[in-house]
Design a protein around this motif. Structure first.
Motif, PDB file in Angstrom:
ATOM      1  N   ARG A 133       0.818  -1.250   0.086  1.00 37.78           N
ATOM      2  CA  ARG A 133      -0.096  -0.002   0.151  1.00 37.78           C
ATOM      3  C   ARG A 133       0.764   1.101  -0.018  1.00 37.78           C
ATOM      4  O   ARG A 133       0.427   2.097  -0.639  1.00 37.78           O
ATOM      5  N   ILE A 134       1.899   1.140   0.877  1.00 39.36           N
ATOM      6  CA  ILE A 134       2.818   2.415   0.943  1.00 39.36           C
ATOM      7  C   ILE A 134       3.307   2.398  -0.462  1.00 39.36           C
ATOM      8  O   ILE A 134       3.613   3.905  -0.916  1.00 39.36           O
ATOM      9  N   ILE A 135       3.817   1.517  -1.177  1.00 37.05           N
ATOM     10  CA  ILE A 135       4.613   1.607  -2.458  1.00 37.05           C
ATOM     11  C   ILE A 135       3.526   2.319  -3.620  1.00 37.05           C
ATOM     12  O   ILE A 135       3.828   3.209  -4.513  1.00 37.05           O
ATOM     13  N   LYS A 136       2.188   1.677  -3.504  1.00 34.56           N
ATOM     14  CA  LYS A 136       1.373   2.139  -4.311  1.00 34.56           C
ATOM     15  C   LYS A 136       1.015   3.368  -4.182  1.00 34.56           C
ATOM     16  O   LYS A 136       0.812   4.254  -5.106  1.00 34.56           O
ATOM     17  N   LYS A 137       0.842   4.004  -2.886  1.00 38.33           N
ATOM     18  CA  LYS A 137       0.599   5.438  -2.744  1.00 38.33           C
ATOM     19  C   LYS A 137       1.702   6.190  -3.175  1.00 38.33           C
ATOM     20  O   LYS A 137       1.334   7.427  -3.598  1.00 38.33           O
ATOM     21  N   SER A 138       2.883   6.038  -2.962  1.00 43.77           N
ATOM     22  CA  SER A 138       3.953   6.693  -3.397  1.00 43.77           C
ATOM     23  C   SER A 138       3.892   6.863  -4.961  1.00 43.77           C
ATOM     24  O   SER A 138       4.108   7.957  -5.448  1.00 43.77           O
ATOM     25  N   VAL A 139       3.641   5.667  -5.543  1.00 50.25           N
ATOM     26  CA  VAL A 139       3.675   5.763  -6.965  1.00 50.25           C
ATOM     27  C   VAL A 139       2.539   6.897  -7.593  1.00 50.25           C
ATOM     28  O   VAL A 139       2.541   7.594  -8.394  1.00 50.25           O
ATOM     29  N   GLU A 140       1.318   6.732  -6.988  1.00 52.46           N
ATOM     30  CA  GLU A 140       0.262   7.369  -7.405  1.00 52.46           C
ATOM     31  C   GLU A 140       0.761   9.183  -6.921  1.00 52.46           C
ATOM     32  O   GLU A 140       0.443  10.040  -7.820  1.00 52.46           O
ATOM     33  N   ALA A 141       1.163   9.350  -5.723  1.00 54.62           N
ATOM     34  CA  ALA A 141       1.465  10.666  -5.308  1.00 54.62           C
ATOM     35  C   ALA A 141       2.498  11.489  -6.462  1.00 54.62           C
ATOM     36  O   ALA A 141       2.485  12.544  -6.802  1.00 54.62           O
ATOM     37  N   ALA A 142       3.444  10.521  -6.799  1.00 59.56           N
ATOM     38  CA  ALA A 142       4.283  11.098  -7.855  1.00 59.56           C
ATOM     39  C   ALA A 142       3.734  11.525  -9.144  1.00 59.56           C
ATOM     40  O   ALA A 142       4.131  12.390  -9.691  1.00 59.56           O
ATOM     41  N   VAL A 143       2.805  10.724  -9.605  1.00 55.29           N
ATOM     42  CA  VAL A 143       2.090  11.066 -10.955  1.00 55.29           C
ATOM     43  C   VAL A 143       1.141  12.093 -10.582  1.00 55.29           C
ATOM     44  O   VAL A 143       1.258  13.073 -11.530  1.00 55.29           O
ATOM     45  N   TYR A 144       0.561  12.352  -9.479  1.00 54.22           N
ATOM     46  CA  TYR A 144      -0.668  13.430  -8.984  1.00 54.22           C
ATOM     47  C   TYR A 144       0.360  14.625  -9.132  1.00 54.22           C
ATOM     48  O   TYR A 144      -0.376  15.887  -9.389  1.00 54.22           O
ATOM     49  N   ARG A 145       1.416  14.784  -8.669  1.00 56.59           N
ATOM     50  CA  ARG A 145       2.155  16.035  -8.221  1.00 56.59           C
ATOM     51  C   ARG A 145       2.506  16.475  -9.603  1.00 56.59           C
ATOM     52  O   ARG A 145       2.804  17.731  -9.775  1.00 56.59           O
ATOM     53  N   ARG A 146       2.690  15.694 -10.834  1.00 54.49           N
ATOM     54  CA  ARG A 146       2.993  16.330 -12.193  1.00 54.49           C
ATOM     55  C   ARG A 146       1.915  16.608 -12.867  1.00 54.49           C
ATOM     56  O   ARG A 146       2.046  17.520 -13.858  1.00 54.49           O
ATOM     57  N   ALA A 147       0.697  16.578 -12.490  1.00 58.66           N
ATOM     58  CA  ALA A 147      -0.497  16.874 -13.368  1.00 58.66           C
ATOM     59  C   ALA A 147      -0.771  18.269 -13.109  1.00 58.66           C
ATOM     60  O   ALA A 147      -0.911  19.030 -12.232  1.00 58.66           O
ATOM     61  N   ARG A 148      -1.063  18.748 -14.561  1.00 60.40           N
ATOM     62  CA  ARG A 148      -1.597  20.153 -14.413  1.00 60.40           C
ATOM     63  C   ARG A 148      -3.040  20.419 -14.044  1.00 60.40           C
ATOM     64  O   ARG A 148      -3.431  21.266 -13.432  1.00 60.40           O
ATOM     65  N   ARG A 149      -3.772  19.202 -14.261  1.00 58.31           N
ATOM     66  CA  ARG A 149      -5.211  19.213 -13.909  1.00 58.31           C
ATOM     67  C   ARG A 149      -5.374  17.848 -13.697  1.00 58.31           C
ATOM     68  O   ARG A 149      -4.998  16.834 -14.209  1.00 58.31           O
ATOM     69  N   LEU A 150      -6.289  17.508 -12.672  1.00 67.29           N
ATOM     70  CA  LEU A 150      -7.062  16.078 -12.453  1.00 67.29           C
ATOM     71  C   LEU A 150      -8.329  16.129 -12.386  1.00 67.29           C
ATOM     72  O   LEU A 150      -9.095  16.989 -11.948  1.00 67.29           O
ATOM     73  N   ILE A 151      -8.919  15.159 -13.214  1.00 69.23           N
ATOM     74  CA  ILE A 151     -10.495  15.129 -13.287  1.00 69.23           C
ATOM     75  C   ILE A 151     -10.865  14.188 -12.243  1.00 69.23           C
ATOM     76  O   ILE A 151     -10.309  12.808 -12.408  1.00 69.23           O
ATOM     77  N   CYS A 152     -11.742  14.641 -11.519  1.00 70.52           N
ATOM     78  CA  CYS A 152     -12.536  13.349 -10.483  1.00 70.52           C
ATOM     79  C   CYS A 152     -13.984  13.166 -10.960  1.00 70.52           C
ATOM     80  O   CYS A 152     -14.487  14.063 -11.429  1.00 70.52           O
ATOM     81  N   LEU A 153     -14.370  11.904 -10.661  1.00 73.52           N
ATOM     82  CA  LEU A 153     -15.740  11.557 -10.955  1.00 73.52           C
ATOM     83  C   LEU A 153     -16.775  12.282 -10.196  1.00 73.52           C
ATOM     84  O   LEU A 153     -17.916  12.028 -10.549  1.00 73.52           O
ATOM     85  N   SER A 154     -16.481  12.588  -9.021  1.00 75.34           N
ATOM     86  CA  SER A 154     -17.494  13.147  -8.099  1.00 75.34           C
ATOM     87  C   SER A 154     -16.710  14.188  -7.154  1.00 75.34           C
ATOM     88  O   SER A 154     -15.477  14.138  -6.760  1.00 75.34           O
TER      89      SER A 154
END
Length: 382
Positions: A133-154
């Motif tokens: 879980r820790i590894i997966k969250k680190s991967v997610e966080a690295a990607v989300y930091r780079r995003a100029r916009r993030l689209i959520c479903l709700s």
């Protein structure tokens, strides 16, 4: 004056024709509908070589789904390099952090992330170990930091993204998932739908279609049927889906003496779902955790069948503007039993077929959703 076309490279997880699941379904539908609103698409997913044939080369597999992770990462880096050189995308779009993380260094244009859910938290709810879980969250966080916009479903998942990943809310936009409303327009009435499926025509039918995993709330739904059966003796719950809880749920049904009142149908092909939704008196979504949107609820409404949902994640946002009575007061067997029983016995007056269909078409048709996504993409490129 028309929109300026945007060339996008869409990094998915898998192809819906080969792998089910909400993320793959949203990815599949977006790639179908975005070209109609001036968004050019090329896609990379894990899967088979036939995906390229099916899509005329617009979507390609970078590695088989079951390949070792290092092979999948090497494959996505290789295909990313090829597409970047040949296609020159103006925007890279991520739908799954695991397959975006290894190419972050190759992305030289703006990045948009479609946040389909907290991958690490979902894995934990379904039995994932702490270190993973820790590894997966680190991967997610690295990607989300780079995003100029993030689209959520709700809105619910927008709040989660900000609170759990520290994403600046100024970068977050909300665009729900969609439904191909035209696909449901030719569905027959309830009696004929039941006849075509071979389902009983003389019993109240409750329908649920879910992956058979922990967070979907199926244990609660089955337990609720003990009480529902007392109040509505001829009720029948039909559950579509497959997953690791099959044996456990089967044993629970038998131990509770519900063999005549609950049936596990197994996998239901996508083409049969409109009939299944239409055949039911009500559809139920009993999720207990991490439901970002609720595509099942929207599809059921598009077929003309009202949907009861638990107050989890984005589920209330999907249906409450149609009727607040569609949102149960809590999760758990008791709330499910009360809501299902009241609905089947007429204690709750739910929207009729026409109201359900009109609501789904006006709010969630894919063409409308694709237009909203285009706007976010254009914003990210400014």
């Amino acid at each position: 004056m028309g929109r300026s076309p945007i060339r996008t490279l869409q990094l998915g997880m898998g192809w819906f024709g080969e792998q089910s699941g909400g993320l793959n379904r949203v990815y599949f539908e977006l790639l179908r509908h975005l070209p109609r609103v001036s968004v050019k698409v090329r896609g990379l997913v894990a899967g088979s070589a036939t995906i390229a044939e099916q899509t005329g080369g617009r979507v390609r597999a970078f590695a088989p789904v079951n390949a070792p992770l290092w092979q999948r990462w090497r494959g996505v880096r290789r295909e990313m390099a090829i597409l970047t050189a040949d296609y020159h995308p103006q925007l890279v779009v991520s739908h799954f952090a695991l397959y975006t993380y290894p190419v972050l260094g190759q992305i030289k244009v703006p990045l948009v992330v479609h946040f389909h859910g907290p991958w690490a938290d979902e894995s934990a709810v379904e039995g994932g170990r702490g270190a993973a879980r820790i590894i997966k969250k680190s991967v997610e966080a690295a990607v989300y930091r780079r995003a100029r916009r993030l689209i959520c479903l709700s809105q619910a998942f927008a709040v989660l993204l900000v609170e759990r990943y520290g994403v600046d809310p100024a970068r977050v936009r909300i665009v729900p998932g969609g439904v191909d409303a035209g696909r449901f327009e030719g569905v027959p009435d309830r009696a004929n739908a039941r006849e075509q499926l071979g389902w009983p025509r003389d019993r109240p039918l409750v329908f649920a279609v879910r992956r058979l995993v922990r967070r979907m709330g199926l244990e609660d739904l089955i337990e609720a049927m003990v009480d529902v059966r007392r109040r509505v003796p001829d009720v029948l719950l039909l559950v579509g889906g497959r997953g690791p809880l099959l044996d456990e749920l089967t044993a629970r049904i038998n131990s509770l003496g519900l063999g005549d009142h609950v049936r596990l149908l197994g996998f239901i092909p996508d083409e049969a779902l409109p009939l299944a939704y239409r055949a039911a008196d009500i559809t139920v979504v009993p999720t207990v955790a991490l439901e970002g949107f609720g595509l099942i609820a929207v599809e059921s409404l598009a077929a003309g069948t009202p949907t009861l949902v638990t107050p989890v994640g984005g589920l209330p946002e999907v249906v409450r503007d149609l009727s607040a009575d569609l949102v149960l007061p809590s999760t758990g067997a008791r709330a499910l039993a009360e809501g299902i029983s009241a609905t089947l016995r007429g204690g709750i007056v739910l929207p009729d077929t026409n109201a359900c269909r009109a609501f789904a078409r006006e709010r969630y048709d894919w063409q409308t959703i694709a237009t909203r996504v285009h706007s976010v993409y254009a914003e990210a490129m400014k």
